[in-house]
Design a protein around this motif. Structure first.
Motif, PDB file in Angstrom:
ATOM      1  N   ASP A  24      21.563   0.924   3.452  1.00 58.43           N
ATOM      2  CA  ASP A  24      20.376   0.582   4.502  1.00 58.43           C
ATOM      3  C   ASP A  24      19.901   1.918   5.093  1.00 58.43           C
ATOM      4  OD1 ASP A  24      20.667  -2.074   4.364  1.00 58.43           O
ATOM      5  OD2 ASP A  24      22.078  -2.289   6.133  1.00 58.43           O
ATOM      6  N   ALA A  25      20.754   3.082   5.175  1.00 57.11           N
ATOM      7  CA  ALA A  25      20.215   4.285   5.716  1.00 57.11           C
ATOM      8  C   ALA A  25      19.383   4.918   4.530  1.00 57.11           C
ATOM      9  CB  ALA A  25      21.498   5.202   5.957  1.00 57.11           C
ATOM     10  N   PHE A  26      19.846   4.735   3.516  1.00 56.26           N
ATOM     11  CA  PHE A  26      19.037   5.548   2.336  1.00 56.26           C
ATOM     12  C   PHE A  26      17.534   4.876   2.242  1.00 56.26           C
ATOM     13  CE2 PHE A  26      23.124   6.493  -0.045  1.00 56.26           C
ATOM     14  CZ  PHE A  26      23.418   7.470   0.875  1.00 56.26           C
ATOM     15  N   ILE A  27      17.662   3.430   2.287  1.00 56.15           N
ATOM     16  CA  ILE A  27      16.147   2.710   2.235  1.00 56.15           C
ATOM     17  C   ILE A  27      15.433   2.908   3.421  1.00 56.15           C
ATOM     18  CG2 ILE A  27      15.151   0.280   2.386  1.00 56.15           C
ATOM     19  CD1 ILE A  27      17.749  -0.510   1.023  1.00 56.15           C
ATOM     20  N   LEU A  28      16.005   3.056   4.635  1.00 55.55           N
ATOM     21  CA  LEU A  28      15.135   3.600   5.741  1.00 55.55           C
ATOM     22  C   LEU A  28      14.643   4.970   5.748  1.00 55.55           C
ATOM     23  CD1 LEU A  28      17.422   2.177   8.526  1.00 55.55           C
ATOM     24  CD2 LEU A  28      15.096   1.467   8.132  1.00 55.55           C
ATOM     25  N   GLU A  29      15.337   5.915   5.160  1.00 56.80           N
ATOM     26  CA  GLU A  29      14.703   7.435   4.912  1.00 56.80           C
ATOM     27  C   GLU A  29      13.750   7.196   3.931  1.00 56.80           C
ATOM     28  OE1 GLU A  29      14.539  11.469   5.307  1.00 56.80           O
ATOM     29  OE2 GLU A  29      15.015   9.652   6.653  1.00 56.80           O
ATOM     30  N   LEU A  30      13.950   6.497   2.850  1.00 56.57           N
ATOM     31  CA  LEU A  30      12.848   6.638   2.132  1.00 56.57           C
ATOM     32  C   LEU A  30      11.636   5.933   2.324  1.00 56.57           C
ATOM     33  CD1 LEU A  30      15.301   5.278  -1.182  1.00 56.57           C
ATOM     34  CD2 LEU A  30      13.846   7.369  -1.029  1.00 56.57           C
ATOM     35  N   ASP A  31      11.673   4.997   3.155  1.00 60.59           N
ATOM     36  CA  ASP A  31      10.544   4.328   3.844  1.00 60.59           C
ATOM     37  C   ASP A  31       9.858   5.153   4.896  1.00 60.59           C
ATOM     38  OD1 ASP A  31      11.019   2.115   2.495  1.00 60.59           O
ATOM     39  OD2 ASP A  31      11.781   1.101   3.943  1.00 60.59           O
ATOM     40  N   ARG A  32      10.629   5.936   5.502  1.00 61.57           N
ATOM     41  CA  ARG A  32      10.304   7.261   6.450  1.00 61.57           C
ATOM     42  C   ARG A  32       9.468   8.125   5.756  1.00 61.57           C
ATOM     43  NH1 ARG A  32      11.157  12.045   9.440  1.00 61.57           N
ATOM     44  NH2 ARG A  32      12.640  12.806   7.676  1.00 61.57           N
ATOM     45  N   ILE A  33      10.211   8.647   4.666  1.00 58.22           N
ATOM     46  CA  ILE A  33       9.561   9.678   3.886  1.00 58.22           C
ATOM     47  C   ILE A  33       8.010   9.272   3.407  1.00 58.22           C
ATOM     48  CG2 ILE A  33       9.496  11.171   1.737  1.00 58.22           C
ATOM     49  CD1 ILE A  33      12.722  11.310   2.217  1.00 58.22           C
ATOM     50  N   ASN A  34       8.146   8.298   2.718  1.00 58.37           N
ATOM     51  CA  ASN A  34       6.724   7.524   2.231  1.00 58.37           C
ATOM     52  C   ASN A  34       5.656   7.523   3.458  1.00 58.37           C
ATOM     53  OD1 ASN A  34       7.437   7.538  -0.522  1.00 58.37           O
ATOM     54  ND2 ASN A  34       7.639   5.399  -0.775  1.00 58.37           N
ATOM     55  N   HIS A  35       6.202   7.167   4.429  1.00 64.06           N
ATOM     56  CA  HIS A  35       5.247   6.690   5.512  1.00 64.06           C
ATOM     57  C   HIS A  35       4.733   8.197   5.929  1.00 64.06           C
ATOM     58  CE1 HIS A  35       3.173   5.380   9.224  1.00 64.06           C
ATOM     59  NE2 HIS A  35       4.002   6.188   9.969  1.00 64.06           N
ATOM     60  N   VAL A  36       5.722   9.265   6.117  1.00 67.52           N
ATOM     61  CA  VAL A  36       4.934  10.704   6.578  1.00 67.52           C
ATOM     62  C   VAL A  36       4.118  11.279   5.449  1.00 67.52           C
ATOM     63  CG1 VAL A  36       5.918  12.799   6.978  1.00 67.52           C
ATOM     64  CG2 VAL A  36       7.194  10.800   8.059  1.00 67.52           C
ATOM     65  N   ASN A  37       4.586  10.948   4.237  1.00 68.26           N
ATOM     66  CA  ASN A  37       3.829  11.492   3.096  1.00 68.26           C
ATOM     67  C   ASN A  37       2.233  11.267   3.135  1.00 68.26           C
ATOM     68  OD1 ASN A  37       5.537  13.143   1.996  1.00 68.26           O
ATOM     69  ND2 ASN A  37       6.290  11.611   0.447  1.00 68.26           N
ATOM     70  N   LEU A  38       1.790   9.851   4.005  1.00 68.32           N
ATOM     71  CA  LEU A  38       0.470   9.804   4.273  1.00 68.32           C
ATOM     72  C   LEU A  38      -0.495  10.873   4.815  1.00 68.32           C
ATOM     73  CD1 LEU A  38       0.793   6.102   5.588  1.00 68.32           C
ATOM     74  CD2 LEU A  38       0.104   7.082   3.291  1.00 68.32           C
ATOM     75  N   LEU A  39       0.446  11.747   5.418  1.00 70.76           N
ATOM     76  CA  LEU A  39      -0.152  12.989   6.035  1.00 70.76           C
ATOM     77  C   LEU A  39      -0.593  13.905   5.130  1.00 70.76           C
ATOM     78  CD1 LEU A  39       1.973  13.160   9.143  1.00 70.76           C
ATOM     79  CD2 LEU A  39      -0.517  12.547   9.217  1.00 70.76           C
ATOM     80  N   LEU A  40       0.251  13.894   4.027  1.00 71.15           N
ATOM     81  CA  LEU A  40      -0.112  14.857   2.797  1.00 71.15           C
ATOM     82  C   LEU A  40      -1.141  14.328   2.176  1.00 71.15           C
ATOM     83  CD1 LEU A  40       3.190  16.186   1.208  1.00 71.15           C
ATOM     84  CD2 LEU A  40       1.337  17.525   2.596  1.00 71.15           C
ATOM     85  N   LYS A  41      -1.273  13.203   1.950  1.00 74.54           N
ATOM     86  CA  LYS A  41      -2.455  12.602   1.393  1.00 74.54           C
ATOM     87  C   LYS A  41      -3.811  13.037   2.008  1.00 74.54           C
ATOM     88  CE  LYS A  41      -0.339   8.633  -1.201  1.00 74.54           C
ATOM     89  NZ  LYS A  41      -0.385   7.090  -1.518  1.00 74.54           N
ATOM     90  N   LEU A  42      -3.882  12.768   3.242  1.00 74.59           N
ATOM     91  CA  LEU A  42      -4.810  13.147   3.857  1.00 74.59           C
ATOM     92  C   LEU A  42      -5.206  14.562   4.186  1.00 74.59           C
ATOM     93  CD1 LEU A  42      -4.155  11.155   7.118  1.00 74.59           C
ATOM     94  CD2 LEU A  42      -6.108  10.709   5.317  1.00 74.59           C
ATOM     95  N   ALA A  43      -4.076  15.615   3.995  1.00 74.45           N
ATOM     96  CA  ALA A  43      -4.312  16.699   3.775  1.00 74.45           C
ATOM     97  C   ALA A  43      -4.827  17.287   2.392  1.00 74.45           C
ATOM     98  CB  ALA A  43      -2.922  17.612   3.947  1.00 74.45           C
ATOM     99  N   PHE A  44      -4.633  16.681   1.601  1.00 75.11           N
ATOM    100  CA  PHE A  44      -5.183  16.946   0.277  1.00 75.11           C
ATOM    101  C   PHE A  44      -6.394  16.205  -0.197  1.00 75.11           C
ATOM    102  CE2 PHE A  44      -0.862  18.834  -0.174  1.00 75.11           C
ATOM    103  CZ  PHE A  44      -1.243  20.031  -0.747  1.00 75.11           C
ATOM    104  N   SER A  45      -7.099  15.277   0.705  1.00 72.88           N
ATOM    105  CA  SER A  45      -7.931  14.424   0.405  1.00 72.88           C
ATOM    106  C   SER A  45      -9.098  15.253  -0.139  1.00 72.88           C
ATOM    107  CB  SER A  45      -8.239  13.563   1.485  1.00 72.88           C
ATOM    108  OG  SER A  45      -8.641  14.453   2.707  1.00 72.88           O
TER     109      SER A  45
END
Length: 327
Positions: free
Chosen positions: A109-130
């Motif tokens: 459960d901890a690993f799944i939550l962290e993976l979801d968190r990382i993917n959510h935060v990575n949206l900022l990188l997508k915006l940075a490189f848009s």
């Protein structure tokens, strides 16, 4: 690094070499096949010298989690093949296994939550490189700050791992006394599964946290009968621990090399923008591609972790069903 299983092995009394003769040939064949499969699965995770850079990449993590899922599916199959009907006197086995699997589910459960968190935060990188020509420094800084923030579920992994090791030790101590041959086979097979699972989960915890404090060093006591998977496991563990020691992320927010590479590349791009230099378009394009691909590959790790979670639940239910039906 934490060192566990260094005490006298409680399985010694159950699995001395001479006792193998007391196990019927069909059951011994099941055990040998299981342990051979376990050895092969561990061997596949060992990297060659020229592939060491692949360690702690998303690709290796996918392979490792998939391997764990397959191993736990195998222990579920073994329960069926053994036709293991747990007697009332062996009821504590089910409770011990339930305790161990519950703690492993916490880690999943901890690993799944962290993976979801990382993917959510990575949206900022997508915006940075848009727009590579207008690399967003503010979005990149927000990404870096959020990635460096602590996830309580990951921070708690060390405590769960320590508790899990204690549960395993209690589990073994329960069965120093004589047991049925089917229970002996199941316990020995489960021992190997737990060693592999404990260690890989500790590696994942270290990778997600960017710290070595969660990494385990598991020793197979000399007093224990030699098991077919021991050499492969020790080679895997020594390789990984050596790599962690040599490259250890003292000031990194993650130990996952794919994310480290993106951060490093973005830092270089960041420096170029600050100096008002024309950005390296090739580097920017490669970074942009990585930013798009990494979340997709994290989804695969998450799916494999969910597979492991469901397999453990199913295996536990299978053992309990047989136990309660007998009782």
């Amino acid at each position: 690094m934490r060192c566990f299983f260094s005490c006298v092995n409680p399985l010694k009394a159950q699995f001395p070499k001479k006792n193998n003769a007391c196990i019927s040939p069909p059951l011994l064949s099941l055990l040998n096949n299981f342990e051979t499969s376990l050895r092969l699965s561990i061997t596949k995770l060992i990297l060659k010298d020229d592939d060491k850079n692949a360690f702690l990449t998303v690709s290796w993590m996918i392979q490792a989690m998939r391997s764990l899922c397959e191993t736990h599916q195998s222990i579920k199959t073994l329960v069926t093949d053994l036709n293991l009907l747990v007697s009332h006197t062996e009821e504590s086995l089910m409770y011990a296994y339930s305790d161990i699997s519950s703690k492993l589910l916490q880690l999943c459960d901890a690993f799944i939550l962290e993976l979801d968190r990382i993917n959510h935060v990575n949206l900022l990188l997508k915006l940075a490189f848009s727009n590579a020509e207008e690399f967003s420094l503010s979005q990149f800084n927000c990404w870096r700050q959020l990635m460096a923030s602590k996830n309580p579920s990951i921070e708690n992994c060390g405590e769960v791992l320590s508790s899990l090791v204690e549960s395993m030790n209690r589990y073994h101590r329960l069965y120093k006394k004589k047991q049925s041959e089917k229970v002996k086979v199941f316990m020995r097979a489960l021992y190997g599964v737990m060693v592999k699972t404990l260690y890989i989960c500790s590696v994942f915890a270290a990778a997600f946290s960017g710290s070595s404090k969660n990494i385990l060093y598991l020793t197979i006591p000399k007093e224990m009968e030699e098991v077919p998977w021991e050499q492969a496991f020790m080679e895997l563990q020594n390789m990984i621990n050596r790599e962690i020691k040599n490259t250890l992320f003292s000031d990194k927010f993650t130990g996952i090399k794919d994310i480290q590479a993106v951060e490093s590349g973005a830092e270089k791009l960041y420096a170029e923008v600050q100096k008002k230099l024309a950005p390296n378009m090739l580097m920017a394009e490669l970074l942009k591609r990585s930013v798009i691909e990494i979340p997709e590959r994290f989804d695969i790790i998450s799916n494999e972790t969910r597979c492991l979670r469901e397999t453990m639940i199913s295996a536990r239910e299978a053992l309990f069903k047989r136990g309660w039906n007998k009782i």
